[in-house]
Design a protein around this motif. Sequence first.
Motif, PDB file in Angstrom:
ATOM      1  N   TYR A  78       0.832  -1.223   0.055  1.00 10.99           N
ATOM      2  CA  TYR A  78      -0.016   0.139   0.093  1.00 10.99           C
ATOM      3  C   TYR A  78       0.914   1.300   0.037  1.00 10.99           C
ATOM      4  N   PRO A  79       0.790   2.196  -1.199  1.00 12.86           N
ATOM      5  CA  PRO A  79       1.613   3.137  -1.115  1.00 12.86           C
ATOM      6  C   PRO A  79       1.184   4.425  -0.471  1.00 12.86           C
ATOM      7  N   SER A  80       1.929   5.268   0.268  1.00  9.36           N
ATOM      8  CA  SER A  80       1.251   6.081   1.171  1.00  9.36           C
ATOM      9  C   SER A  80       1.014   7.320   0.628  1.00  9.36           C
ATOM     10  N   ARG A  81       1.653   7.586  -0.734  1.00 10.48           N
ATOM     11  CA  ARG A  81       1.378   8.765  -1.401  1.00 10.48           C
ATOM     12  C   ARG A  81       1.621   8.444  -2.838  1.00 10.48           C
ATOM     13  N   CYS A  82       1.129   9.281  -3.716  1.00  6.69           N
ATOM     14  CA  CYS A  82       1.233   9.118  -4.978  1.00  6.69           C
ATOM     15  C   CYS A  82       2.650   9.769  -5.581  1.00  6.69           C
ATOM     16  N   PRO A  83       3.378   9.084  -6.373  1.00  4.16           N
ATOM     17  CA  PRO A  83       4.688   9.557  -6.746  1.00  4.16           C
ATOM     18  C   PRO A  83       4.661  10.760  -7.714  1.00  4.16           C
ATOM     19  N   GLU A  84       3.750  10.940  -8.521  1.00  7.68           N
ATOM     20  CA  GLU A  84       3.310  11.903  -9.508  1.00  7.68           C
ATOM     21  C   GLU A  84       2.866  13.151  -8.914  1.00  7.68           C
ATOM     22  N   CYS A  85       1.818  13.001  -8.083  1.00  9.38           N
ATOM     23  CA  CYS A  85       1.107  14.476  -7.677  1.00  9.38           C
ATOM     24  C   CYS A  85       1.318  14.540  -6.078  1.00  9.38           C
ATOM     25  N   ARG A  86       1.826  13.596  -5.344  1.00 11.15           N
ATOM     26  CA  ARG A  86       2.198  13.661  -3.762  1.00 11.15           C
ATOM     27  C   ARG A  86       0.798  13.667  -2.979  1.00 11.15           C
ATOM     28  N   SER A  87      -0.259  13.082  -3.641  1.00 10.87           N
ATOM     29  CA  SER A  87      -1.507  13.053  -2.956  1.00 10.87           C
ATOM     30  C   SER A  87      -1.562  11.886  -2.280  1.00 10.87           C
ATOM     31  N   GLU A  88      -2.228  11.876  -1.063  1.00  4.91           N
ATOM     32  CA  GLU A  88      -2.204  10.710  -0.271  1.00  4.91           C
ATOM     33  C   GLU A  88      -3.505   9.884  -0.453  1.00  4.91           C
ATOM     34  N   GLY A  89      -4.285  10.396  -1.466  1.00  4.05           N
ATOM     35  CA  GLY A  89      -5.628   9.665  -1.714  1.00  4.05           C
ATOM     36  C   GLY A  89      -5.686   8.710  -2.622  1.00  4.05           C
ATOM     37  N   ILE A  90      -4.867   7.584  -2.070  1.00  5.20           N
ATOM     38  CA  ILE A  90      -4.869   6.261  -2.825  1.00  5.20           C
ATOM     39  C   ILE A  90      -6.094   5.234  -2.714  1.00  5.20           C
ATOM     40  N   GLU A  91      -6.639   4.731  -3.930  1.00  6.05           N
ATOM     41  CA  GLU A  91      -7.474   3.691  -3.740  1.00  6.05           C
ATOM     42  C   GLU A  91      -6.767   2.291  -3.620  1.00  6.05           C
ATOM     43  N   GLU A  92      -7.139   1.574  -2.755  1.00  2.36           N
ATOM     44  CA  GLU A  92      -6.360   0.471  -2.601  1.00  2.36           C
ATOM     45  C   GLU A  92      -6.322  -0.510  -3.873  1.00  2.36           C
ATOM     46  N   ALA A  93      -5.226  -1.457  -3.858  1.00  2.00           N
ATOM     47  CA  ALA A  93      -5.396  -2.465  -4.811  1.00  2.00           C
ATOM     48  C   ALA A  93      -6.465  -3.572  -4.485  1.00  2.00           C
ATOM     49  N   VAL A  94      -6.952  -4.273  -5.700  1.00  2.00           N
ATOM     50  CA  VAL A  94      -7.965  -5.336  -5.576  1.00  2.00           C
ATOM     51  C   VAL A  94      -7.223  -6.512  -5.958  1.00  2.00           C
ATOM     52  N   PHE A  95      -7.338  -7.440  -4.950  1.00  2.55           N
ATOM     53  CA  PHE A  95      -6.706  -8.833  -5.428  1.00  2.55           C
ATOM     54  C   PHE A  95      -7.890  -9.977  -5.809  1.00  2.55           C
ATOM     55  N   LYS A  96      -7.219 -10.963  -6.328  1.00  3.94           N
ATOM     56  CA  LYS A  96      -7.995 -12.022  -6.991  1.00  3.94           C
ATOM     57  C   LYS A  96      -7.415 -13.133  -7.180  1.00  3.94           C
ATOM     58  N   ILE A  97      -7.933 -14.538  -6.878  1.00  3.62           N
ATOM     59  CA  ILE A  97      -7.388 -15.685  -7.204  1.00  3.62           C
ATOM     60  C   ILE A  97      -8.340 -16.499  -8.278  1.00  3.62           C
ATOM     61  N   GLU A  98      -7.621 -16.460  -9.578  1.00  5.86           N
ATOM     62  CA  GLU A  98      -8.544 -17.480 -10.498  1.00  5.86           C
ATOM     63  C   GLU A  98      -7.748 -18.716 -10.828  1.00  5.86           C
TER      64      GLU A  98
END
Length: 98
Positions: A78-98
Amino acid sequence: MSDTEADTTTRQQIADALRADPATASDLSTTVGVSVSSVYRHLQHVAQSVHGNGEQFLVAPPECRNCGFSAFDDPVNYPSRCPECRSEGIEEAVFKIE
């Protein structure tokens, strides 16, 4: 119960949950009853074991809510901030097993 048995049980619960439905680390934390940081540690192992079983561990990467950046170096973290705009508003990754 030893730590190894507890880890195996938690990892199996995470894997089973991801086989059933896509989920974020926060979702898995609630489902399995461990901290979000612990879920991320377990996901690394789940991804490796799934690959050995012929299944696929899929990740929809985290995404910045501000600029849309999604090319994070490690999507199973989970990143703490965006490397591009430095925003801390990051949507979490979504995981799945198929």
